[in-house]
Design a protein around this motif. Structure first.
Motif, mmCIF file in Angstrom:
data_model
loop_
_atom_site.group_PDB
_atom_site.id
_atom_site.type_symbol
_atom_site.label_atom_id
_atom_site.label_comp_id
_atom_site.label_asym_id
_atom_site.label_seq_id
_atom_site.Cartn_x
_atom_site.Cartn_y
_atom_site.Cartn_z
ATOM 1 N N GLY A 129 22.863 6.820 12.229
ATOM 2 C CA GLY A 129 22.457 4.958 11.557
ATOM 3 C C GLY A 129 23.208 4.442 11.578
ATOM 4 O O GLY A 129 24.059 3.878 11.906
ATOM 5 N N ASN A 130 22.732 2.895 11.805
ATOM 6 C CA ASN A 130 22.269 1.600 11.739
ATOM 7 C C ASN A 130 22.111 1.032 10.964
ATOM 8 O O ASN A 130 22.186 -0.271 11.372
ATOM 9 N N GLY A 131 22.185 0.947 10.077
ATOM 10 C CA GLY A 131 21.680 0.521 8.792
ATOM 11 C C GLY A 131 22.655 -0.192 7.885
ATOM 12 O O GLY A 131 24.308 -0.386 8.446
ATOM 13 N N MET A 132 22.927 -0.452 7.051
ATOM 14 C CA MET A 132 24.039 -1.618 6.051
ATOM 15 C C MET A 132 25.472 -0.570 5.507
ATOM 16 O O MET A 132 26.348 -1.096 5.995
ATOM 17 N N ALA A 133 24.794 0.960 6.033
ATOM 18 C CA ALA A 133 26.353 1.492 5.792
ATOM 19 C C ALA A 133 26.845 1.689 6.343
ATOM 20 O O ALA A 133 28.304 1.864 6.804
ATOM 21 N N GLY A 134 25.871 2.368 8.139
ATOM 22 C CA GLY A 134 26.463 3.184 9.424
ATOM 23 C C GLY A 134 27.781 1.757 10.028
ATOM 24 O O GLY A 134 28.440 1.532 10.155
ATOM 25 N N ALA A 135 26.529 0.180 9.487
ATOM 26 C CA ALA A 135 27.210 -1.062 10.666
ATOM 27 C C ALA A 135 28.371 -1.165 10.283
ATOM 28 O O ALA A 135 29.767 -1.765 10.820
ATOM 29 N N ARG A 136 28.197 -1.484 8.463
ATOM 30 C CA ARG A 136 29.312 -1.320 8.180
ATOM 31 C C ARG A 136 30.561 -0.788 8.125
ATOM 32 O O ARG A 136 32.034 -0.970 8.199
ATOM 33 N N PHE A 137 30.608 0.509 8.314
ATOM 34 C CA PHE A 137 31.318 1.294 8.646
ATOM 35 C C PHE A 137 32.292 0.799 10.028
ATOM 36 O O PHE A 137 33.747 1.197 10.083
ATOM 37 N N VAL A 138 30.872 0.447 11.022
ATOM 38 C CA VAL A 138 32.241 0.584 12.174
ATOM 39 C C VAL A 138 32.995 -0.612 11.870
ATOM 40 O O VAL A 138 33.748 -1.201 12.539
ATOM 41 N N GLU A 139 32.103 -2.080 11.491
ATOM 42 C CA GLU A 139 32.705 -3.558 10.874
ATOM 43 C C GLU A 139 34.766 -3.343 10.759
ATOM 44 O O GLU A 139 35.417 -3.411 10.779
ATOM 45 N N GLU A 140 34.670 -1.707 9.505
ATOM 46 C CA GLU A 140 35.573 -1.159 8.364
ATOM 47 C C GLU A 140 36.659 -0.646 9.872
ATOM 48 O O GLU A 140 37.870 -1.049 10.165
ATOM 49 N N VAL A 141 36.129 0.307 10.341
ATOM 50 C CA VAL A 141 36.973 0.790 11.561
ATOM 51 C C VAL A 141 37.616 -0.461 12.525
ATOM 52 O O VAL A 141 39.113 -0.143 12.998
ATOM 53 N N LEU A 142 36.357 -1.222 12.806
ATOM 54 C CA LEU A 142 37.132 -2.243 13.633
ATOM 55 C C LEU A 142 38.476 -3.473 13.026
ATOM 56 O O LEU A 142 39.640 -3.599 13.590
ATOM 57 N N GLU A 143 38.010 -3.445 11.865
ATOM 58 C CA GLU A 143 39.153 -4.719 11.140
ATOM 59 C C GLU A 143 40.650 -4.106 11.068
ATOM 60 O O GLU A 143 41.422 -4.163 11.029
#
Lengths: 107, 851
Positions: free
Chosen positions: B36-50
């Motif tokens: 899932g690459n929507g608002m939840a999935g992509a935000r999760f990836v951002e949070e992981v990278l952060e």
């Protein structure tokens, strides 16, 4: 200006009535372009004609007793020494006086 | 740009870009797969990278759609044509590549083998994982109706859900050939779709199965008020009725309601709600109730599989908003990266603030009392479209609904989220009572907010974060928004962010009393200055300085504003002083960078004639005009004219000045209107010409641009003008004010819908005069209108609530009567000696390049 030409030139550039109150007009004095201003309090001022920032026509600027404001980008320059109120490059100011209705500029 | 190969994909990479991948065997990082690459999935990836997760994990993201990650909340503005597709991209394909993430865009995941820990995708690929996150979101629910699908199971052509950018694009495309739309669903999405489609000039009817609009969020009473506002927009609302059948075999032709009524349409939007995407979870044997069941750490019943966002069910709740999804993303990133292995999610209290079909709505908690001793306060003003209510239990706010007026939302949100103490006079929760504290109330709201209270729900930005950004040197609202991401989600908190930035930056600014002065040289706000000018009968700028300036001292930067004000007050009794005017007004042209001027003749409504064009062409040749340019205001600009040539040129043109240089009324753009256009509902050109004739040359605090369009297709951009007029048929016109499409872009607010051209001219005149009398110097209408408030404007200008309409009309008439074409005036005799003498006569100066 060549090194041999050191003495200031005193030039009649026009008549006092050529410059309406509060406004400026451009003249040529000894090859220099000079903007002459007559304020509403009667005082006279002369500066270089083009602003150092962008070549703006200073004679088209607005004035008060302290400063001249360039019409292109609203930089303000002090009559007292030509310095800019915002720290931009200064303008040259020239002595100017009225003699028998003539505008006399020293360049 | 060379993007032809990838056109149509939001956030696509440039053709030819590629990414190097490490050999799998050499990579010791564990494998994190996100479905899932929507608002939840992509935000999760951002949070992981952060949290430095790029070092820990090899990340793979599967996305059903071929696009990068985009802001789904913003699809409504895209459909309305208010935002462009590019504006809503959150993470482009490049972003994934730059962060070493393997994005499988356009690849649907079929099932998960939780025993083997592998993801099976529709393209046949098998991807192993150590940790798997499901963020599959929701899909548009299509209620059962006969004929809605073709025999192949696809939606009938002309029928759309409203969930993805592709659906949005398809609808946008359909607006050009369709004329009648039915929107099914009277919730947020349905209302937004209806408003957007109506803005494209379509006839829109809305069918809602429940007895009132937005029934999930609003009480019946509030719902009916919203219904009235929506109907006023021209959208027909059918409540409490199901659609049972979709007509048409090749393409939708209409719908049949349960009561037998038939509504014809060539576009059907189904926005009847969303359902969590749980197919993958079900097929993979995970526990699914209404959605995928997760614990407080977002874990499913498989220890290495997690679910976040709208597809997750936590403690029985399934959320359809972005804020909880982003809270999920944070908690799960904390857990998986080990930043806080004990992080837990305990549910969200949802407060939303949004704009539905042009109406501000904020809702939180419950909307009606549930217990006998619940306090319930309601202010209902159906006529104004305002409905405010709060529910209080044990001295705590447990619910609030604000419809049509959301000024108190900041305080209420705080009270709701944090249980802040409530004022004893409960009515103060909903309105500001004047008690001497007066206008300071709004600021107190910001000042009183606790430091850690959340301002931007989308991005989780607190008041403290914003203050920190200001302290850290951010000097503008925009910079703060860029730095903190506050206001970068749905944008609804932008005004609160602005208030906090102003409050936080205030330390320095507060000591500057000049902020309230009309011009820097006279220490008075505008109303006081106007009174003093009238009282002392000051008719020239030098007289104003002599009487009102400290020490009688003049001030160059105040002169232009004072000239404008005196002209407005005195009309033809003003004593002109050339030195008090800016050079543009002294010589009636716009000064250019090389000291030359531009000449723009009046061309009312953008309508010209062959004879006029011939004359302009002759003049341009005669004076060797270096550039002839069609302007944005539908006129012709002759650029690079020497000052000394101006009077002769005006004489040769024999046309009046177009005032393209002044802080004044400029121009009225028009579309072709009903004379030739096959869509035109009314004669927009005629009205534009009439408006320009009435308002020509009138000075104002800042420039005024108008437009009139003959239908809501808005070809002359009336929605983004200081005053914009839109024909809506049957002799009716919508009048919008406060629009802008310059450095600021703002859609105007609908002031009123009036009947007949005379009514438009009268209302535009009242507005113009009210603006002239009350706006600060250089304050454009796009700042003025929100500052004063649309309700106030309606009260004053439509209902004459302050009894000043006659005065406004007289004031405007004075200026109309004082109008004289300056070109005709000064062309004969200069106003001052040497008015047109060159100021830069001899030296070569930087020139604007000649094309």
């Amino acid at each position: 200006m060549s090194v041999t030409d050191v003495s200031p030139a005193v030039v009649v550039v026009g008549r006092a009535e050529d410059v309406p109150p509060g406004e400026g007009r451009t003249f040529v004095a000894d090859g220099e372009q000079v903007a002459v201003f007559r304020l509403r309090n009667g005082s006279l001022h002369a500066t270089q004609a083009a602003c150092p920032h962008a070549g703006g026509p200073l004679a088209d600027g607005q004035t008060d007793v302290d400063v001249l404001v360039c019409p292109l980008h609203q930089y303000a320059y002090r009559w007292s020494d030509g310095s800019s109120t915002s720290g931009a490059a200064p303008i040259r100011v020239y002595p100017v006086r009225e003699v028998d209705g003539d505008l006399v500029v020293t360049v | 740009m060379t993007m032809t190969q990838t056109r149509g994909i939001l956030g696509a990479r440039l053709a030819g870009a590629s990414t190097l991948h490490l050999d799998d065997d050499l990579d010791s990082r564990s494998r994190l797969v996100v479905v899932g690459n929507g608002m939840a999935g992509a935000r999760f990836v951002e949070e992981v990278l952060e949290r430095g997760g790029g070092e820990q994990f090899r990340i793979t993201v599967f996305g059903d759609e071929p696009h990068g990650n985009y802001n789904r909340i913003m699809l409504s503005p895209v459909l309305a044509g208010e935002s462009s597709e590019d504006d809503i991209v959150l993470n482009s394909h490049d972003w994934y590549a730059d962060n070493g993430i393997d994005l499988r865009a356009g690849v649907r995941v079929e099932r998960i083998d939780t025993a083997a820990k592998q993801v099976h995708a529709a393209d046949g690929s098998v991807t192993a994982y150590d940790h798997l996150v499901l963020a599959t979101g929701s899909y548009s629910w299509i209620p059962p109706m006969n004929g809605v699908r073709t025999d192949e199971g696809e939606l009938l052509p002309g029928v759309y859900g409203f969930r993805t950018i592709d659906e949005t694009r398809a609808m946008l495309e359909a607006t050009s050939r369709c004329t009648r739309a039915v929107v099914m669903g009277g919730g947020l999405l349905g209302l937004e779709a209806a408003r957007a489609l109506q803005g494209h000039g379509m006839h829109v009817e809305l069918v809602h199965a429940m007895p009132w609009l937005m029934n999930a969020q609003l009480s019946r009473e509030a719902g009916s008020i919203l219904e009235k506002s929506v109907e006023e927009l021209g959208i027909t609302v059918h409540l409490d009725v199901l659609a049972t059948e979709v007509l048409g075999s090749e393409h939708v032709e209409g719908v049949v309601l349960k009561d037998g009524r038939r509504i014809d349409c060539d576009l059907l939007v189904v926005a009847a709600g969303v359902r969590p995407h749980t197919d993958v979870a079900v097929r993979s044997g995970l526990e699914v109730e209404r959605a995928i069941v997760v614990d407080d750490q977002l874990r499913t019943d498989d220890p290495d599989v997690y679910a976040i966002g709208e597809c997750a069910q936590h403690r029985g709740s399934v959320y359809g908003l972005v804020a909880p999804a982003w809270e999920h993303a944070k908690v799960l990133a904390d857990v998986l990266t080990g930043t806080n292995p004990d992080a837990e999610y305990h549910g969200s209290r949802t407060a939303t603030k949004l704009k539905v079909a042009g109406v501000d709505v904020a809702v939180m908690g419950i909307n009606t009392p549930e217990r006998d001793d619940d306090e319930f306060l309601v202010i209902s003003e159906p006529k104004r479209g305002v409905h405010l209510s709060v529910v209080i239990r044990d001295d705590k706010l447990v619910g609030a609904t604000l419809l049509g007026d959301t000024r108190k939302v900041a305080f209420l949100t705080q009270a709701f989220d944090r249980g802040a103490p409530l004022p004893e006079e409960r009515i103060r929760l909903l309105v500001d009572l004047s008690d001497g504290a007066g206008s300071a109330h709004g600021e107190l709201g910001v000042a009183d907010m606790p430091h850690d209270s959340q301002v931007c729900n989308c991005n989780g930005v607190s008041k403290g974060d914003i203050c920190g950004a200001v302290a850290g040197g951010c000097g503008s609202v925009g910079e703060v928004m860029d730095r903190t991401r506050a206001g970068k989600g749905c944008g609804s908190c932008a005004s609160l962010v602005k208030q906090i930035v102003e409050w936080a930056a205030d330390g320095d600014l507060a000591e500057d009393p000049a902020a309230s002065w009309y011009v820097p040289g006279i220490p008075m706000p505008k109303p006081e200055l106007m009174r003093a000018i009238r009282e002392h009968d000051l008719r020239s700028v030098s007289a104003v300085f002599a009487m009102l300036a400290p020490g009688g001292k003049d001030d160059a930067k105040s002169k232009m504003g004072l000239t404008s004000l005196l002209k407005m007050i005195w009309g033809s009794d003003y004593l002109p002083e050339k030195d008090a005017e800016f050079i543009n007004d002294r010589v009636h042209g716009n000064i250019q960078r090389d000291g030359t001027f531009s000449v723009v003749p009046q061309m009312k409504g953008g309508v010209t004639t062959p004879a006029q064009l011939r004359r302009i062409a002759d003049v341009a040749e005669k004076y060797e005009v270096p550039m002839v340019k069609v302007t944005g205001g539908q006129r012709i600009d002759l650029l690079g004219v020497r000052k000394e040539d101006l009077p002769a040129m005006w004489n040769d043109l024999g046309m009046p000045s177009g005032y393209a240089y002044g802080k004044s009324f400029r121009t009225v753009k028009t579309c072709v209107g009903s004379d030739f256009c096959r869509f035109g509902l009314d004669d927009s050109t005629r009205l534009g010409i009439d408006l320009e004739t009435r308002f020509q040359g009138i000075e104002s605090p800042a420039k005024i641009k108008m437009a009139v369009v003959g239908c809501p297709r808005n070809c002359a951009e009336a929605y983004v003008k200081d005053v914009g007029v839109v024909a809506v048929g049957n002799g009716k016109w919508e009048v919008y004010v406060g629009g802008a499409a310059g450095a600021s872009v703002r859609k105007g607010d609908l002031l009123a819908t009036v009947e007949g051209r005379d009514a438009v001219i009268a209302l535009a005149g009242r507005f113009l005069q009210y603006y002239r009398e009350n706006a600060n110097w250089l304050e454009r209408t796009y700042d003025f209108v929100p500052r004063v408030g649309l309700e106030k404007l309606k009260l004053v200008l439509l209902e004459d609530g302050e009894g000043i309409c006659a005065e406004l009309e007289a004031g405007l008439q004075r200026s109309v009567d004082a109008y004289r074409d300056p070109w005709g005036q000064d062309a004969e005799e200069p106003a001052t000696p040497g008015q047109f003498r060159p100021s830069l006569p001899l030296v070569a100066l930087p020139k604007v390049s000649v094309r």
